[in-house]
Motif scaffolding. Structure first.
Motif, PDB file in Angstrom:
ATOM      1  N   PHE A  15       0.874  -1.152   0.023  1.00  0.00           N
ATOM      2  CA  PHE A  15      -0.050   0.131   0.077  1.00  0.00           C
ATOM      3  C   PHE A  15       1.024   1.240   0.044  1.00  0.00           C
ATOM      4  O   PHE A  15       0.390   2.259  -0.737  1.00  0.00           O
ATOM      5  N   GLY A  16       2.129   1.181   0.653  1.00  0.00           N
ATOM      6  CA  GLY A  16       2.833   2.428   0.725  1.00  0.00           C
ATOM      7  C   GLY A  16       3.281   2.931  -0.683  1.00  0.00           C
ATOM      8  O   GLY A  16       3.472   4.147  -0.813  1.00  0.00           O
ATOM      9  N   GLU A  17       3.154   2.052  -1.562  1.00  0.00           N
ATOM     10  CA  GLU A  17       3.740   2.402  -2.984  1.00  0.00           C
ATOM     11  C   GLU A  17       2.821   3.513  -3.580  1.00  0.00           C
ATOM     12  O   GLU A  17       3.154   4.100  -4.447  1.00  0.00           O
ATOM     13  N   LEU A  18       1.605   3.261  -3.022  1.00  0.00           N
ATOM     14  CA  LEU A  18       0.483   4.245  -3.786  1.00  0.00           C
ATOM     15  C   LEU A  18       0.242   5.454  -3.034  1.00  0.00           C
ATOM     16  O   LEU A  18      -0.754   6.441  -3.771  1.00  0.00           O
ATOM     17  N   VAL A  19       0.451   5.639  -1.811  1.00  0.00           N
ATOM     18  CA  VAL A  19       0.124   6.573  -1.131  1.00  0.00           C
ATOM     19  C   VAL A  19       0.510   7.969  -1.742  1.00  0.00           C
ATOM     20  O   VAL A  19       1.686   8.143  -2.187  1.00  0.00           O
ATOM     21  N   LEU A  20      -0.468   8.933  -1.914  1.00  0.00           N
ATOM     22  CA  LEU A  20      -0.046  10.173  -2.457  1.00  0.00           C
ATOM     23  C   LEU A  20       0.116  11.219  -1.116  1.00  0.00           C
ATOM     24  O   LEU A  20      -0.884  11.376  -0.171  1.00  0.00           O
ATOM     25  N   LEU A  21       1.376  11.843  -1.070  1.00  0.00           N
ATOM     26  CA  LEU A  21       1.763  12.613  -0.295  1.00  0.00           C
ATOM     27  C   LEU A  21       2.386  13.975  -0.503  1.00  0.00           C
ATOM     28  O   LEU A  21       2.567  14.077  -1.782  1.00  0.00           O
ATOM     29  N   GLY A  22       2.240  14.968   0.466  1.00  0.00           N
ATOM     30  CA  GLY A  22       2.620  16.414   0.107  1.00  0.00           C
ATOM     31  C   GLY A  22       4.413  16.059   0.342  1.00  0.00           C
ATOM     32  O   GLY A  22       5.126  14.920   0.759  1.00  0.00           O
ATOM     33  N   LYS A  23       5.052  17.075  -0.367  1.00  0.00           N
ATOM     34  CA  LYS A  23       6.659  16.727  -0.459  1.00  0.00           C
ATOM     35  C   LYS A  23       7.160  16.809   1.086  1.00  0.00           C
ATOM     36  O   LYS A  23       8.097  15.889   1.152  1.00  0.00           O
ATOM     37  N   GLY A  24       6.627  17.649   1.884  1.00  0.00           N
ATOM     38  CA  GLY A  24       7.434  17.633   3.215  1.00  0.00           C
ATOM     39  C   GLY A  24       7.068  15.956   3.962  1.00  0.00           C
ATOM     40  O   GLY A  24       8.094  15.447   4.346  1.00  0.00           O
ATOM     41  N   GLU A  25       5.883  15.429   3.561  1.00  0.00           N
ATOM     42  CA  GLU A  25       5.631  14.186   4.420  1.00  0.00           C
ATOM     43  C   GLU A  25       6.417  13.176   3.658  1.00  0.00           C
ATOM     44  O   GLU A  25       6.874  12.103   4.322  1.00  0.00           O
ATOM     45  N   GLU A  26       6.574  13.259   2.453  1.00  0.00           N
ATOM     46  CA  GLU A  26       7.460  12.543   1.316  1.00  0.00           C
ATOM     47  C   GLU A  26       8.701  12.186   1.983  1.00  0.00           C
ATOM     48  O   GLU A  26       9.408  11.479   2.276  1.00  0.00           O
ATOM     49  N   ASN A  27       9.491  13.433   2.295  1.00  0.00           N
ATOM     50  CA  ASN A  27      10.831  13.770   2.541  1.00  0.00           C
ATOM     51  C   ASN A  27      11.145  13.336   3.863  1.00  0.00           C
ATOM     52  O   ASN A  27      12.388  13.190   4.415  1.00  0.00           O
ATOM     53  N   THR A  28      10.117  13.346   4.730  1.00  0.00           N
ATOM     54  CA  THR A  28      10.535  12.755   6.209  1.00  0.00           C
ATOM     55  C   THR A  28      10.185  11.380   6.313  1.00  0.00           C
ATOM     56  O   THR A  28       9.841  11.040   7.568  1.00  0.00           O
ATOM     57  N   GLY A  29       9.855  10.323   5.279  1.00  0.00           N
ATOM     58  CA  GLY A  29       9.476   9.180   5.431  1.00  0.00           C
ATOM     59  C   GLY A  29       8.217   8.748   5.968  1.00  0.00           C
ATOM     60  O   GLY A  29       7.851   7.674   6.541  1.00  0.00           O
TER      61      GLY A  29
END
Length: 252
Positions: A118-132
């Motif tokens: 599921f983690g591969e498909l999650v749509l995240l903001g840049k900040g959330e993406e870059n902090t794991g």
């Protein structure tokens, strides 16, 4: 229950956003892998949309997955409760509640989410993406619940049950949550209720070195062996023997 190690591609390294074409391809492959086709794919996308993505893309707050998470939590409680109620007919209300809690708790939902990538498909903001954020346990557990909510809205309870039968119920049947279940007490209650007699547990084998012992236990009712169990301790072996005895008695 074993936990899969998240793929290295979900590390804290920066990752560019998916294009619309890439998202479409990924979600299509995801549905094909599950043998599920959403009638309303907006619900599927929403289930994987984190609030940080909504904030950065100036979407409506209701476009994230939090409302679906709320619904999915309730659907999981209902479906898991019904499954346990039917499967463990000799289990008390308190024991059923304890077992259900172990199945729907965050660590368990994270394992289910990892197993299905599921983690591969999650749509995240840049900040959330870059902090794991892609591997953050609470986020993955929420996504799993949101997916269940979306699946329920799109296709109903029967399809949710089919999904759980394939990906969640086998874990229960394999004994992944047996650490919260007292099979010996259940078996004792069953025997006393039916006035069958007295149970006798026997450790019949010990193998392995002292630091890594394995025990084999058998449980008898009079001279009839009802079950055999193995474990790293005498207590665990007896619990597994009781579990097998319950399966045997409930199949009659």
């Amino acid at each position: 229950m074993s936990n899969r190690t998240p793929s290295k591609k979900f590390s804290r390294a920066k990752r560019r956003p998916f294009t619309k074409e890439e998202l479409s391809t990924r979600f299509s492959a995801f549905q094909k892998g599950l043998d599920i086709q959403f009638q309303n794919e907006k619900l599927l996308y929403q289930a994987f949309t984190h609030s940080s993505y909504v904030n950065e893309h100036r979407k409506r707050p209701s476009d994230d997955n939090e409302r679906l998470e709320f619904l999915g939590d309730a659907v999981l409680e209902l479906t898991i409760s019904q499954y346990l109620y039917k499967k463990y007919q000799n289990m008390s209300e308190g024991e059923l509640t304890k077992l259900r809690a172990a199945i729907v708790c965050e660590p368990s939902l994270v394992i289910f989410a990892h197993h299905l990538d599921f983690g591969e498909l999650v749509l995240l903001g840049k900040g959330e993406e870059n902090t794991g954020g892609r591997t953050r346990p609470a986020l993955l557990a929420d996504v799993f619940e949101a997916f269940i909510g979306a699946l329920y809205l799109d296709q109903g309870l029967e399809v949710v049950e089919r999904f759980l039968t394939k990906y969640v119920y086998p874990k229960i049947n394999e004994g992944a949550f047996s650490h919260v279940m007292d099979f010996k007490s259940q078996l004792q209650e069953f025997i006393q209720r039916e006035n069958h007699g007295t149970l006798d547990y026997r450790i019949v084998q010990e193998t392995g070195p002292a630091h890594n012992r394995e025990f084999t236990s058998e449980v008898y009712l009079r001279d009839d062996r009802l079950g055999v169990g193995h474990g790293r301790s005498k207590k665990e072996a007896e619990q597994q023997a009781a579990r097998e005895a319950l399966k045997h008695l409930n199949s009659k």
